[in-house]
Motif scaffolding. Structure first.
Motif, short mmCIF file in Angstrom:
data_model
loop_
_atom_site.label_atom_id
_atom_site.label_comp_id
_atom_site.label_asym_id
_atom_site.label_seq_id
_atom_site.Cartn_x
_atom_site.Cartn_y
_atom_site.Cartn_z
N PRO A 114 17.46 68.54 -26.03
CA PRO A 114 17.26 69.91 -25.29
C PRO A 114 18.32 70.86 -25.96
CG PRO A 114 17.04 68.06 -23.55
CD PRO A 114 17.61 67.54 -24.72
N ALA A 115 19.73 70.30 -26.19
CA ALA A 115 20.72 71.42 -26.53
C ALA A 115 20.43 71.90 -28.04
CB ALA A 115 22.11 70.73 -26.85
N ASP A 116 19.49 71.24 -28.78
CA ASP A 116 19.17 71.74 -30.15
C ASP A 116 17.84 72.46 -30.37
OD1 ASP A 116 21.67 70.53 -31.50
OD2 ASP A 116 20.78 68.63 -30.94
N TRP A 117 17.34 72.65 -28.99
CA TRP A 117 16.03 73.28 -28.88
C TRP A 117 16.19 74.72 -28.87
CZ3 TRP A 117 11.30 72.44 -30.53
CH2 TRP A 117 10.28 73.25 -29.88
N ASP A 118 15.76 75.55 -30.02
CA ASP A 118 15.86 76.97 -30.00
C ASP A 118 14.35 77.36 -30.27
OD1 ASP A 118 15.90 79.62 -30.46
OD2 ASP A 118 17.94 79.34 -31.70
N PHE A 119 13.68 78.01 -29.33
CA PHE A 119 12.23 78.48 -29.49
C PHE A 119 12.09 79.39 -30.62
CE2 PHE A 119 8.46 80.63 -29.08
CZ PHE A 119 7.48 79.66 -28.79
N GLU A 120 13.16 80.22 -30.63
CA GLU A 120 13.13 81.58 -31.68
C GLU A 120 13.36 80.98 -33.20
OE1 GLU A 120 11.70 84.15 -31.09
OE2 GLU A 120 11.43 83.81 -29.09
N ARG A 121 13.89 79.81 -33.30
CA ARG A 121 14.25 79.39 -34.56
C ARG A 121 12.76 78.52 -35.07
NH1 ARG A 121 15.61 75.08 -37.82
NH2 ARG A 121 14.77 73.67 -36.24
N MET A 122 12.08 78.14 -34.04
CA MET A 122 10.86 77.31 -34.15
C MET A 122 9.76 78.06 -34.30
SD MET A 122 11.53 73.94 -34.85
CE MET A 122 10.01 73.52 -34.44
N ARG A 123 9.73 79.45 -33.88
CA ARG A 123 8.65 80.14 -33.82
C ARG A 123 7.69 80.39 -34.99
NH1 ARG A 123 6.72 84.50 -30.27
NH2 ARG A 123 8.54 84.38 -29.16
N THR A 124 8.16 80.43 -36.26
CA THR A 124 7.23 80.55 -37.08
C THR A 124 6.56 79.11 -37.55
OG1 THR A 124 9.03 81.97 -38.23
CG2 THR A 124 7.08 81.35 -39.76
N ILE A 125 7.17 78.18 -37.43
CA ILE A 125 6.70 76.76 -37.24
C ILE A 125 5.61 76.36 -36.46
CG2 ILE A 125 7.27 74.31 -37.45
CD1 ILE A 125 8.90 75.28 -39.47
N ILE A 126 6.02 76.99 -35.39
CA ILE A 126 5.10 76.81 -33.95
C ILE A 126 3.62 77.73 -34.47
CG2 ILE A 126 4.65 77.19 -31.73
CD1 ILE A 126 7.68 76.34 -31.27
N ALA A 127 3.79 78.99 -34.77
CA ALA A 127 2.83 79.74 -35.24
C ALA A 127 1.92 79.09 -36.28
CB ALA A 127 3.33 81.19 -35.39
N ARG A 128 2.46 78.68 -37.19
CA ARG A 128 1.70 78.19 -38.45
C ARG A 128 0.72 76.97 -37.88
NH1 ARG A 128 5.92 77.17 -42.43
NH2 ARG A 128 6.71 79.46 -42.56
N ALA A 129 1.37 76.28 -37.07
CA ALA A 129 0.58 74.87 -36.43
C ALA A 129 -0.25 75.30 -35.49
CB ALA A 129 1.68 73.90 -35.70
N LEU A 130 -0.13 76.28 -34.81
CA LEU A 130 -1.32 76.75 -33.88
C LEU A 130 -2.24 77.44 -34.58
CD1 LEU A 130 1.03 78.50 -30.83
CD2 LEU A 130 -0.11 76.09 -31.09
N ASP A 131 -2.13 78.11 -35.79
CA ASP A 131 -3.14 78.78 -36.55
C ASP A 131 -4.09 77.52 -37.04
OD1 ASP A 131 -2.18 80.99 -36.23
OD2 ASP A 131 -1.05 81.11 -38.26
N ARG A 132 -3.27 76.65 -37.30
CA ARG A 132 -4.36 75.31 -37.66
C ARG A 132 -5.17 74.69 -36.68
NH1 ARG A 132 -0.24 71.72 -40.94
NH2 ARG A 132 -1.57 70.26 -40.99
N ILE A 133 -4.27 74.72 -35.50
CA ILE A 133 -4.96 73.81 -34.38
C ILE A 133 -6.13 74.76 -33.80
CG2 ILE A 133 -4.72 73.21 -31.67
CD1 ILE A 133 -1.68 72.59 -32.87
N ALA A 134 -5.98 76.16 -34.00
CA ALA A 134 -7.12 76.93 -33.57
C ALA A 134 -8.26 77.09 -34.19
CB ALA A 134 -6.48 78.44 -33.41
#
Ligand SMILES: [Zn+2]
Length: 220
Positions: free
Chosen positions: A108-128
């Motif tokens: 949890p201490a190394d979890w930074d949503f903003e750092r991950m946002r682009t990675i997450i967006a790309r994955a969600l595009d593929r999932i959608a």
């Protein structure tokens, strides 16, 4: 569950279904572990019985998975999680992706949503693009990073892409069945959703969140 227990599991659900007939609709579902390479094995597993709902999970904490994919770098492990999540949707094996930001609990201490946002967006595009649903899992509030899976920020990104959401409590014990659903539905509305989904015989059904809240008889 060990694969050798599969038939016992099916028999148990069928027994429970008969016992509650007319009072509660009990259906057979499964949550299966996904990582690249197990597709054929899972296809055969899911064909062993008629399933009503199939959830796919990337369980980063399971030792077999960890041995294969953890290199000692937390950030690349977080990124790989979302790659595997997208691959699980593209495999066509699943109706719903379970607890789809579970990796935030790895460290949890190394979890930074903003750092991950682009990675997450790309994955969600593929999932959608696959049409697969994603779960809002209320048991996250009991985990190392105490919030539902996924976070409100990820839910908003899922809503932008019109990814259907299924509620799940990951109950493990009877007392937690449906736990946190009212809060979860309000979180979904805050993220922009007006409908929730569920599966019957692997077909997605939808329900207005307003109607689900109006008919809610549980506590909270
Ligand atoms: Zn799980």
């Amino acid at each position: 569950m060990d694969p050798s227990e599969f038939d016992d599991y099916v028999a148990m659900i069928h027994g429970t279904r008969a016992r509650f007939a007319g009072r509660l609709d009990v259906r057979l579902g499964i949550e299966s572990d996904f990582y690249p390479g197990v597709e054929l094995w899972l296809r055969e597993l899911h064909a062993r019985a008629p399933l009503s709902h199939v959830l796919g999970s990337v369980h980063y904490q399971v030792s077999d998975y960890r041995k294969l994919f953890y290199t000692g770098d937390v950030f690349s492990y977080q990124e790989l999680y979302y790659e595997h999540l997208a691959l699980s949707a593209e495999s066509g094996l699943f109706d719903t992706l379970a607890h789809p930001d579970l990796i935030k609990n790895e460290s949890p201490a190394d979890w930074d949503f903003e750092r991950m946002r682009t990675i997450i967006a790309r994955a969600l595009d593929r999932i959608a693009a696959t049409g697969v649903a994603m779960e809002l899992n209320t048991s996250g509030v009991q985990k190392a990073l105490p919030e539902m899976n996924p976070s409100p920020a990820q839910l908003a990104m899922m809503c932008e892409r019109e990814i259907p959401v299924v509620l799940g409590a990951d109950a493990h014990v009877p007392e937690r069945v449906g736990d946190g659903y009212l809060t979860a539905m309000r979180k979904l509305q805050a993220a922009g959703y007006s409908e929730i989904s569920y599966f019957i015989d692997r077909q997605r059904q939808s329900l207005a969140i307003d109607d689900a809240i109006a008919s809610w008889i549980g506590g909270e």
